[in-house]
Design an enzyme around this catalytic site. Structure first.
Site, PDB file in Angstrom:
ATOM      1  N   CYS A 289      17.327  -0.705  11.073  1.00 26.93           N
ATOM      2  CA  CYS A 289      16.434  -0.211  10.014  1.00 26.93           C
ATOM      3  C   CYS A 289      16.912  -0.681   8.654  1.00 26.93           C
ATOM      4  CB  CYS A 289      16.414   1.305   9.974  1.00 26.93           C
ATOM      5  SG  CYS A 289      16.412   2.091  11.572  1.00 26.93           S
TER       6      CYS A 289
ATOM      7  N   GLU B 114      10.695   7.574   9.681  1.00 25.98           N
ATOM      8  CA  GLU B 114      11.415   6.429   9.160  1.00 25.98           C
ATOM      9  C   GLU B 114      10.602   5.233   9.571  1.00 25.98           C
ATOM     10  OE1 GLU B 114      15.598   6.221  10.358  1.00 25.98           O
ATOM     11  OE2 GLU B 114      15.278   4.085  10.063  1.00 25.98           O
TER      12      GLU B 114
END
Lengths: 535, 535
Positions: free
Chosen positions: A297, A260
């Site tokens: 994120c 990620e």
């Protein structure tokens, strides 16, 4: 030497074998060292951890799913029982608010996630058994029988911690050993979690070597580990540059890498929505941008706003909030420097400040949020405006009508999320649909009318997306049982005798697992012994 | 220039835009050129093909699954209707027997595979819909909305052809455009297939640009295409060296690469099995080794045989068959050279000839099969003995008892298949189990008592395996709907309105698709409008 905290290698807490130095956590509010001295592991630690994890792989893969589940449940309970201490440690090391964030949001999320993984391990739907009785073939997803190397991020000391988060829970639920390289910004929290995990592992009768924990590594050593063919998979959450270096190492060794990396999570506001509730949207956007000092994120790093009165009002309302916002404390000097470099890159590409300012603000890693603005043509032309400025900085991209909004969407790199806010008008409906079409291939999760910062732990979640937001567009990092499938290998059995088959592929299905048999899902047993027809 | 065959670029057959030369097929039985002159495409062809495929991606993704299925079915029917011509062409270009191989085995396999893909496209289970009504989240596997670049191999002119095989069928079933780089050893066959595919595409009303076909490319240009971030995925079947070069290019661009690289498909013979039916096993093994002149991905390149009387008898019986075997014709001088280089590498690592010989034998690319032998210690110590000698050459590894057999298993690289033949004795049962444990993490398909060369097109097949047999251990290249999932992206919808959802995620489920709703598979509709609870 003796004052340094031990690492968890070889199934036990022991002194680092060849420490390459030491470090301590920093209290971000004061930028001073706190807590114990932790070792920076050298090559011996790293190699011993890998060898030890490999040694446990077969035994762990052979463990009964119920035992895995018992471990995950017990670990979740231990985290909850130790909540007060964990929250105190994490608050000290990250400056995230003890309440509500750490105690009421993230810790229950982490323990709930472990329990979801326990349920998934027990019910085994992640194995996706497929049986073709006529062809004599049976296949399922199985443990990799190799260790999973997890690099944890700085921003979720519990829920994404390499020893407690989704990657950990997923890898263990698939019965793979874990080598956890926790984030050095919260070593004390990670150590405490690792102690609980280690104890729960032993109590559940899982191999002690199923978990190895290192606190800090030289980057070159991290690349050596990630590029070792004995690994089953790599999981990483963090910056794009570090992630891509690890991915290159893993790719070269044929190790699947689940990363990620970065995401600006564009939010598109349509004209009607702004006219109906522009002020409320400004507040919603501001709150999402600054949640956790922007260290998410899925932080909305780009907001796309039509030119004109309603858009101007939104930008003014948002800018006023950024201007008036108090400073927040980020995790580290590195994060702060990265944020400022990101904002500087935006400025260099033509972005103008609209409200707030990420300049230094008082003691520790304090920073105020900032909103910048740029026009669509500049955004489309210059990739620097898509660089993630991780933290509480966002970029308002002003567009002339839906066509320019579509150009902005078409210029986007891969992202975790994309959001569109529409109003009640038919025009917004039409624009919504066109934008959704343009965003769909560029985002993992398409969101209708809410900010992206909420990531539910759900089987239907996709916390993933096209490159470069992640390393593979087909998998999610969050949500059970979906996230478990990253850490599995497809295993086929060709005319293999009943008693040599894994339980979920045998004729009898006493656990009531859903299996795809001869073209459809069923809970049924198979009537004949092997290679025959279904009941 | 005008005499060269056209390429299929931009939705129509047209002269190569910047041919870098030309080539013709070679009749392998005589090593002489046959058929038309085909262009070696230059950069303009390659780039135009990519741009054109990209332009079709959204439209193809939006096509109704029934239309995709109609195309696949019609194409299958067209292949069957044109069977005689196709078989004649393929026989001429590959020297594979027209009957039974091409006409009765491979062509029906190819058309059957396209029909399986049609069924899978229609029933849509590959999309794996997951709905969490409480969380308001819905996700499924969706078209990549980017082209899939397919490099076809030499060894299956129909069933793995880049314009007709499993990769093609899978990519199209997932509604992705295909850029087919067919194998230059059978350009005429590929052209004929591509003509049928193109016509069927137009008849079905799919975008003409859904398929681009190039015959030959400079390797550097192949790497440029494989490393273009506009690609959705790369599929490759062929040699390890070419595949790894393409993988590196794709990896660097974040393009998922599905590769079938190389495999020696070890076959372990246990003592009891050899005593019970050693002579029959020698015949079975020999037949599998030499099927299609050994040009199978699942060819048994290594057979592990116990020392002692029964093992000696097996080896002698097998060696006699290799000695007596007639020559067969391979696909090309390159394949032949590679085979001889592989055998030379085995020899250099200590292998001794037991029967047959891969020296030249008459006209064209004729070669006799060969069996070589080596002891377990050498095999374990030297990776050269695991290099794939693609073709009719196999290596007998002699082991002292089960412990040495286990060492051989433990030393194996990743393979597509692993086979164990056991007898009726309890000792064999025990050995079978131990060997299966050692082989399991190293192979994609574990086979009990049959040779690996049969690859059924089944949902439960795994034609895949751990690196370096393929590029990812979680996917199969053969079998519908499983193989389709390689060419899909996970798409999540977060609180998205009903009419903006893809059909398989809406409340109503008129097609009767199995969906995972709130923790279990169901065919039911969802009762409330959105974000509510299940019916």
């Amino acid at each position: 030497m003796s004052a340094r905290e031990p690492v968890l290698v070889g199934g036990r807490w022991q002194a680092s074998l060849d420490t390459a130095g030491e470090f301590r956590a920093l209290d971000p509010t004061r930028a001073v060292e706190v807590g114990a001295a932790f070792p920076i592991s050298g090559a011996q630690d790293a190699r011993a951890a890998l060898a030890s994890a490999c040694a446990a792989a077969e035994e762990l893969a052979a463990c009964a799913p119920a035992r895995i589940a018992a471990f995950l449940d017990a670990y979740a309970a231990a985290i909850e029982a130790d909540g007060e201490t964990l929250v105190e440690l994490a608050h000290l090391e990250t400056a995230l608010p003890a309440r509500p964030r750490l105690a009421e949001v993230e810790l229950p999320r982490a323990s709930g996630q472990l329990r979801q993984a326990a349920r998934a391990a027990r019910e085994r739907s992640w194995t996706q058994p497929i049986i073709d009785t006529a062809a004599g073939l049976r296949s399922h997803l199985a443990p990799l029988r190799k260790p999973v190397l997890i690099f944890g991020p700085n921003n979720f000391p519990f829920a994404f911690n390499a020893v407690a988060g989704s990657d950990f829970a997923s890898a263990i639920a698939a019965r793979n050993p874990v080598i956890a390289k926790v984030h050095p910004s919260h070593p004390g929290t990670s150590q405490r979690l690792a102690q609980l995990a280690h104890r729960a592992l032993l109590d559940a009768g899982l191999p002690a070597q199923s978990l190895q924990v290192l606190y800090h590594l030289d980057p070159a050593l991290g690349l050596e580990l990630a590029g070792d063919a004995r690994l089953g998979a790599l999981a990483f959450t963090g910056s794009r540059s570090a992630g891509l270096a690890l991915k290159a190492a893993a790719d070269a060794a044929g190790v699947p890498a689940y990363l990620e990396l970065s995401s600006v999570n564009p939010v598109f506001l349509l004209e009607g929505a702004l006219r109906e509730r522009g002020e409320a949207l400004a507040q919603e956007f501001f709150a999402s941008c600054t949640l956790g000092v922007g260290q998410f994120c899925t932080n909305p790093g780009v907001v796309v706003v039509p030119r004109g009165e309603a858009g101007d009002a939104f930008v003014a309302a948002a800018a006023a909030r950024f201007d008036a916002a108090p400073a927040g404390t980020m995790f580290s000097q590195g994060v702060l420097d990265h944020l400022r470099a990101g904002v500087a890159a935006w400025r260099a590409a033509g972005a103008q400040p609209l409200g707030g300012d990420v300049a230094a603000d008082g003691e520790g890693y304090r920073v105020r949020p900032a909103l910048l603005g740029v026009d669509a043509a500049a955004f489309v032309a210059d990739r620097r405006l898509q660089s993630e400025a991780f933290g509480p900085a966002s970029l308002a991209v002003r567009v002339d009508g839906i066509d320019e909004a579509l150009q902005v969407a078409a210029a986007l790199e891969g992202n975790l999320t994309g959001t569109i806010y529409g109003g009640d008008s038919a025009a917004d409906d039409d624009d919504w649909r066109r934008l959704a079409g343009a965003l769909r291939p560029r985002v993992g999760r398409l969101i209708d009318g809410r900010m992206p910062t909420g990531v539910a732990v759900s089987a239907a979640m996709n916390h993933g997306g096209p490159y470069p937001s992640t390393g593979h567009p087909g998998f999610t990092a969050v949500g059970m049982p979906s996230a478990i499938r990253r850490f599995a290998a497809l295993h086929c059995y060709d005319h293999v005798r009943q008693d040599a088959l894994p339980e979920e592929l045998r004729d009898r299905n006493p656990g009531g697992l859903s299996r795809w048999i001869d073209g459809g899902w069923t809970l049924d047993d198979i009537a004949t012994k092997t290679g025959g027809t279904t009941a």
